[in-house]
Motif scaffolding. Structure first.
Motif, PDB file in Angstrom:
ATOM      1  N   GLU A 183       0.832  -1.202   0.000  1.00  0.00           N
ATOM      2  CA  GLU A 183       0.000   0.000   0.000  1.00  0.00           C
ATOM      3  C   GLU A 183       0.869   1.257   0.000  1.00  0.00           C
ATOM      4  O   GLU A 183       0.590   2.209  -0.724  1.00  0.00           O
ATOM      5  CB  GLU A 183      -0.930   0.006   1.207  1.00  0.00           C
ATOM      6  N   ARG A 184       1.929   1.264   0.815  1.00  0.00           N
ATOM      7  CA  ARG A 184       2.834   2.416   0.836  1.00  0.00           C
ATOM      8  C   ARG A 184       3.535   2.578  -0.495  1.00  0.00           C
ATOM      9  O   ARG A 184       3.709   3.701  -0.998  1.00  0.00           O
ATOM     10  CB  ARG A 184       3.843   2.271   1.962  1.00  0.00           C
ATOM     11  N   LEU A 185       3.958   1.479  -1.100  1.00  0.00           N
ATOM     12  CA  LEU A 185       4.626   1.526  -2.396  1.00  0.00           C
ATOM     13  C   LEU A 185       3.711   2.092  -3.472  1.00  0.00           C
ATOM     14  O   LEU A 185       4.125   2.934  -4.282  1.00  0.00           O
ATOM     15  CB  LEU A 185       5.109   0.130  -2.785  1.00  0.00           C
ATOM     16  N   VAL A 186       2.472   1.667  -3.485  1.00  0.00           N
ATOM     17  CA  VAL A 186       1.513   2.178  -4.471  1.00  0.00           C
ATOM     18  C   VAL A 186       1.279   3.671  -4.243  1.00  0.00           C
ATOM     19  O   VAL A 186       1.216   4.450  -5.206  1.00  0.00           O
ATOM     20  CB  VAL A 186       0.191   1.380  -4.407  1.00  0.00           C
ATOM     21  N   ALA A 187       1.163   4.095  -2.988  1.00  0.00           N
ATOM     22  CA  ALA A 187       0.955   5.513  -2.696  1.00  0.00           C
ATOM     23  C   ALA A 187       2.133   6.345  -3.199  1.00  0.00           C
ATOM     24  O   ALA A 187       1.944   7.394  -3.813  1.00  0.00           O
ATOM     25  CB  ALA A 187       0.757   5.718  -1.198  1.00  0.00           C
ATOM     26  N   VAL A 188       3.346   5.870  -2.971  1.00  0.00           N
ATOM     27  CA  VAL A 188       4.537   6.588  -3.435  1.00  0.00           C
ATOM     28  C   VAL A 188       4.586   6.598  -4.961  1.00  0.00           C
ATOM     29  O   VAL A 188       4.876   7.631  -5.573  1.00  0.00           O
ATOM     30  CB  VAL A 188       5.820   5.977  -2.833  1.00  0.00           C
ATOM     31  N   ALA A 189       4.277   5.477  -5.585  1.00  0.00           N
ATOM     32  CA  ALA A 189       4.283   5.412  -7.047  1.00  0.00           C
ATOM     33  C   ALA A 189       3.252   6.362  -7.631  1.00  0.00           C
ATOM     34  O   ALA A 189       3.512   7.034  -8.635  1.00  0.00           O
ATOM     35  CB  ALA A 189       4.010   3.983  -7.513  1.00  0.00           C
ATOM     36  N   ASP A 190       2.082   6.446  -7.006  1.00  0.00           N
ATOM     37  CA  ASP A 190       1.057   7.385  -7.464  1.00  0.00           C
ATOM     38  C   ASP A 190       1.534   8.830  -7.321  1.00  0.00           C
ATOM     39  O   ASP A 190       1.320   9.653  -8.206  1.00  0.00           O
ATOM     40  CB  ASP A 190      -0.251   7.196  -6.696  1.00  0.00           C
ATOM     41  N   GLN A 191       2.196   9.142  -6.203  1.00  0.00           N
ATOM     42  CA  GLN A 191       2.716  10.499  -6.009  1.00  0.00           C
ATOM     43  C   GLN A 191       3.748  10.834  -7.075  1.00  0.00           C
ATOM     44  O   GLN A 191       3.744  11.922  -7.647  1.00  0.00           O
ATOM     45  CB  GLN A 191       3.338  10.649  -4.635  1.00  0.00           C
ATOM     46  N   LEU A 192       4.636   9.902  -7.336  1.00  0.00           N
ATOM     47  CA  LEU A 192       5.680  10.146  -8.324  1.00  0.00           C
ATOM     48  C   LEU A 192       5.106  10.284  -9.733  1.00  0.00           C
ATOM     49  O   LEU A 192       5.664  10.980 -10.561  1.00  0.00           O
ATOM     50  CB  LEU A 192       6.724   9.031  -8.292  1.00  0.00           C
ATOM     51  N   ALA A 193       4.000   9.609  -9.987  1.00  0.00           N
ATOM     52  CA  ALA A 193       3.367   9.688 -11.294  1.00  0.00           C
ATOM     53  C   ALA A 193       2.453  10.907 -11.404  1.00  0.00           C
ATOM     54  O   ALA A 193       1.872  11.147 -12.451  1.00  0.00           O
ATOM     55  CB  ALA A 193       2.576   8.416 -11.571  1.00  0.00           C
TER      56      ALA A 193
END
Length: 66
Positions: free
Chosen positions: A35-45
């Motif tokens: 979940e944290r990884l997806v949140a970070v990936a979404d922020q970066l995107a």
């Protein structure tokens, strides 16, 4: 089959009292990290996550650049 049931054996008790709870803890930890990884990936995107934390439907802007 004769003899004690699995949960009545030493190995069975160890499985249910130690191994299974450990697996559940590790699965929860893996889920939290994902979940944290997806949140970070979404922020970066440049995407924003829905306020509820639930997945959102893709928008036409999401497919730009593909």
């Amino acid at each position: 089959m004769s003899g004690p049931a699995f949960f009545q054996t030493y190995m069975g008790q160890r499985f249910y009292e130690s191994t299974m709870p450990g697996l559940v803890r590790e699965l929860k930890r893996l889920n939290d990290n994902m979940e944290r990884l997806v949140a970070v990936a979404d922020q970066l995107a440049g995407k924003t996550q829905s306020p509820s934390g639930e997945p959102r439907e893709p928008t036409p802007e999401d497919s730009e650049g593909e």
